[in-house]
Structure formats: C-alpha cells, structure tokens
Design a protein around this motif. Structure first.
Motif, mmCIF file in Angstrom:
data_model
loop_
_atom_site.group_PDB
_atom_site.id
_atom_site.type_symbol
_atom_site.label_atom_id
_atom_site.label_comp_id
_atom_site.label_asym_id
_atom_site.label_seq_id
_atom_site.Cartn_x
_atom_site.Cartn_y
_atom_site.Cartn_z
ATOM 1 N N GLY A 108 -21.626 64.794 -26.151
ATOM 2 C CA GLY A 108 -22.280 64.557 -27.434
ATOM 3 C C GLY A 108 -22.241 63.127 -27.918
ATOM 4 N N ALA A 109 -22.124 62.169 -26.990
ATOM 5 C CA ALA A 109 -22.091 60.754 -27.392
ATOM 6 C C ALA A 109 -23.486 60.288 -27.818
ATOM 7 C CB ALA A 109 -21.583 59.891 -26.243
ATOM 8 N N GLU A 110 -23.531 59.362 -28.772
ATOM 9 C CA GLU A 110 -24.808 58.824 -29.265
ATOM 10 C C GLU A 110 -25.257 57.667 -28.373
ATOM 11 O OE1 GLU A 110 -26.471 56.363 -33.141
ATOM 12 O OE2 GLU A 110 -24.913 57.894 -33.444
ATOM 13 N N VAL A 111 -26.405 57.848 -27.718
ATOM 14 C CA VAL A 111 -26.938 56.814 -26.840
ATOM 15 C C VAL A 111 -27.234 55.551 -27.643
ATOM 16 C CG1 VAL A 111 -28.845 56.187 -25.312
ATOM 17 C CG2 VAL A 111 -27.894 58.502 -25.235
ATOM 18 N N GLY A 112 -26.812 54.409 -27.128
ATOM 19 C CA GLY A 112 -26.998 53.138 -27.802
ATOM 20 C C GLY A 112 -25.801 52.686 -28.609
ATOM 21 N N ALA A 113 -24.877 53.622 -28.888
ATOM 22 C CA ALA A 113 -23.668 53.256 -29.621
ATOM 23 C C ALA A 113 -22.709 52.517 -28.688
ATOM 24 C CB ALA A 113 -22.997 54.502 -30.193
ATOM 25 N N THR A 114 -21.759 51.830 -29.280
ATOM 26 C CA THR A 114 -20.726 51.141 -28.505
ATOM 27 C C THR A 114 -19.452 51.973 -28.515
ATOM 28 O OG1 THR A 114 -21.607 48.961 -29.063
ATOM 29 C CG2 THR A 114 -19.311 49.050 -28.351
ATOM 30 N N TYR A 115 -18.922 52.217 -27.326
ATOM 31 C CA TYR A 115 -17.638 52.933 -27.268
ATOM 32 C C TYR A 115 -16.493 51.929 -27.154
ATOM 33 C CZ TYR A 115 -17.624 52.253 -22.139
ATOM 34 O OH TYR A 115 -17.641 51.720 -20.883
ATOM 35 N N ASN A 116 -15.391 52.285 -27.774
ATOM 36 C CA ASN A 116 -14.145 51.524 -27.684
ATOM 37 C C ASN A 116 -13.032 52.514 -27.366
ATOM 38 O OD1 ASN A 116 -14.611 48.572 -28.902
ATOM 39 N ND2 ASN A 116 -15.867 50.046 -30.045
ATOM 40 N N TYR A 117 -12.352 52.311 -26.236
ATOM 41 C CA TYR A 117 -11.273 53.231 -25.900
ATOM 42 C C TYR A 117 -9.948 52.487 -25.732
ATOM 43 C CZ TYR A 117 -11.300 51.927 -20.900
ATOM 44 O OH TYR A 117 -11.216 51.242 -19.711
ATOM 45 N N THR A 118 -8.881 53.225 -25.972
ATOM 46 C CA THR A 118 -7.527 52.749 -25.716
ATOM 47 C C THR A 118 -6.753 53.876 -25.054
ATOM 48 O OG1 THR A 118 -7.532 51.282 -27.642
ATOM 49 C CG2 THR A 118 -5.392 51.869 -26.737
ATOM 50 N N ILE A 119 -5.991 53.540 -24.021
ATOM 51 C CA ILE A 119 -5.107 54.503 -23.367
ATOM 52 C C ILE A 119 -3.705 53.917 -23.408
ATOM 53 C CG2 ILE A 119 -4.567 55.752 -21.242
ATOM 54 C CD1 ILE A 119 -7.522 55.331 -20.424
ATOM 55 N N SER A 120 -2.748 54.712 -23.911
ATOM 56 C CA SER A 120 -1.367 54.209 -23.976
ATOM 57 C C SER A 120 -0.399 55.374 -24.047
ATOM 58 C CB SER A 120 -1.177 53.305 -25.186
ATOM 59 O OG SER A 120 -1.101 54.070 -26.370
ATOM 60 N N ASN A 121 0.886 55.042 -23.934
ATOM 61 C CA ASN A 121 1.948 56.025 -24.191
ATOM 62 C C ASN A 121 2.845 55.504 -25.307
ATOM 63 O OD1 ASN A 121 3.320 53.998 -22.941
ATOM 64 N ND2 ASN A 121 4.244 55.259 -21.343
ATOM 65 N N GLY A 122 2.241 54.809 -26.233
ATOM 66 C CA GLY A 122 2.953 54.194 -27.337
ATOM 67 C C GLY A 122 3.152 52.706 -27.140
ATOM 68 N N ALA A 123 2.904 52.238 -25.923
ATOM 69 C CA ALA A 123 3.012 50.818 -25.588
ATOM 70 C C ALA A 123 2.122 50.571 -24.375
ATOM 71 C CB ALA A 123 4.464 50.446 -25.281
#
Length: 193
Positions: free
Chosen positions: A26-41
């Motif tokens: 369900g992502a909006e085409v044309g939008a910018t995605y920003n992701y972060t993956i962490s375990n607290g650090a």
C-alpha cells in the motif's frame, strides 16, 4: 497512510546478514521512503522514491548491527512534504555458529562396533554425526552433555571411521567439528603357509 512493511527473511544469520530485504504494501507511488534498522544502536538507514505500491527494498547490509532483535521503521513523505506514521517490523539476528562440543569417548574407540561418545550441542540445534557423507546418528541438541551411540541402530562394519559433528541452529547458522578417528576390524587374521 495505509502502508505497511514486512521483512522478507525469517531470520538474519551469517549467510544473509548483508542481504536483508523488506517489502511494502500500500505504498504511495512517488513518495519518498525513509527507513532505519537498528537494535537500539548502530542504525542502518537509507531513502529513495517509491515506484510501486508493493516495492521491495533489498541488499541491506546489517552486518554491523549486533545480534538480537532488529527493528525496521519506515516512513513515507509525499510530494507535498506530508510525512506518514512509521510502519514497523522486527526480526531476530543471530549470526553465531551453534556451539557443538565433544568430550571424551565413553570407552576407547578401538575395534568397537557400537561405540559411545559424549557430546554437547546448543539447545534446539539439529545435529548429525557423520562418517564422510554417511549419517550415523542425529537428533536435536539440549544444551547438556549426552551419550550417543554410533551408529544409532545396528553395528558398524569393518573399516576406518573419521567422525564429524555437524550442527545447524534455528537461524540457519552451521558448525562442524572433527570428533575422532578409529578402526573397526572384526576379521580373524589369515595364516599363510
């Protein structure tokens, strides 16, 4: 709004720690995605443009993040600079090889057709004792020392045996150690005239 993300792997292990991927729904085409993956650090992050509502983001290297529970958090920002709420998912990272320990044989492995060996294998890890490619005994580790008989049924044929202990944990990490070498010889000597 209305988008979600799902990490594609079941576990992150030593084999795929540089290739984590996740998929949008369900992502909006044309939008910018920003992701972060962490375990607290030690976060890993990136951003780019959505080209498909079910886009997959792949090839993410999380080898620099310590083992444990990794949390993925993703937001979308549309062309009007409105930012949606964070969509999240978690996964367990376990890159440590399963512990597999041999202690001393119960008895000397000299000419024994049903020898016993004491082994300790990480709880939940599947293990096999092999001679070359032949599996002689197998089970699941309990984390405690246990006595196993080689082979699990029947008797060993005459020959030289080089035993190895192979283990695979729930995350798919593997370990192999050499156990011992011994010879089985049950034939009477031949007297030559």
């Amino acid at each position: 709004s209305g988008y979600s993300v799902s990490i594609d792997q079941t576990y992150i292990n030593s084999a795929n720690k540089t290739a984590l991927s996740f998929t949008f729904s369900g992502a909006e085409v044309g939008a910018t995605y920003n992701y972060t993956i962490s375990n607290g650090a030690q976060p890993v992050s990136d951003s780019d443009t959505i080209i498909s509502a079910t886009q997959q983001i792949s090839g993410i290297d999380v080898s620099g993040i310590s083992d444990g529970t990794l949390t993925l958090s993703v937001t979308l920002t549309d062309t009007a600079l409105n930012t949606g709420g964070a969509a999240t998912d978690t996964i367990t990272k376990d890159t440590a090889a399963p512990s597999a320990i041999e202690t001393t044989p119960v008895a000397a492995l000299a000419n024994d057709v049903t020898p016993n060996i004491i082994i300790t294998v990480e709880s939940g890890a599947a293990w096999q004792i092999k001679n070359s490619s032949t599996v002689l005994n197998s089970d699941t580790g309990t984390g405690s020392a246990r006595t196993v008989t080689i082979p699990s049924s029947g008797e060993l044929a005459d020959g030289t045996y080089n035993l190895t202990l192979n283990a695979v944990d729930a995350a798919g990490n593997t370990a192999a150690i050499s156990l011992t070498q011994f010879v089985v010889d049950t034939l009477d000597p031949v007297a030559e005239m």
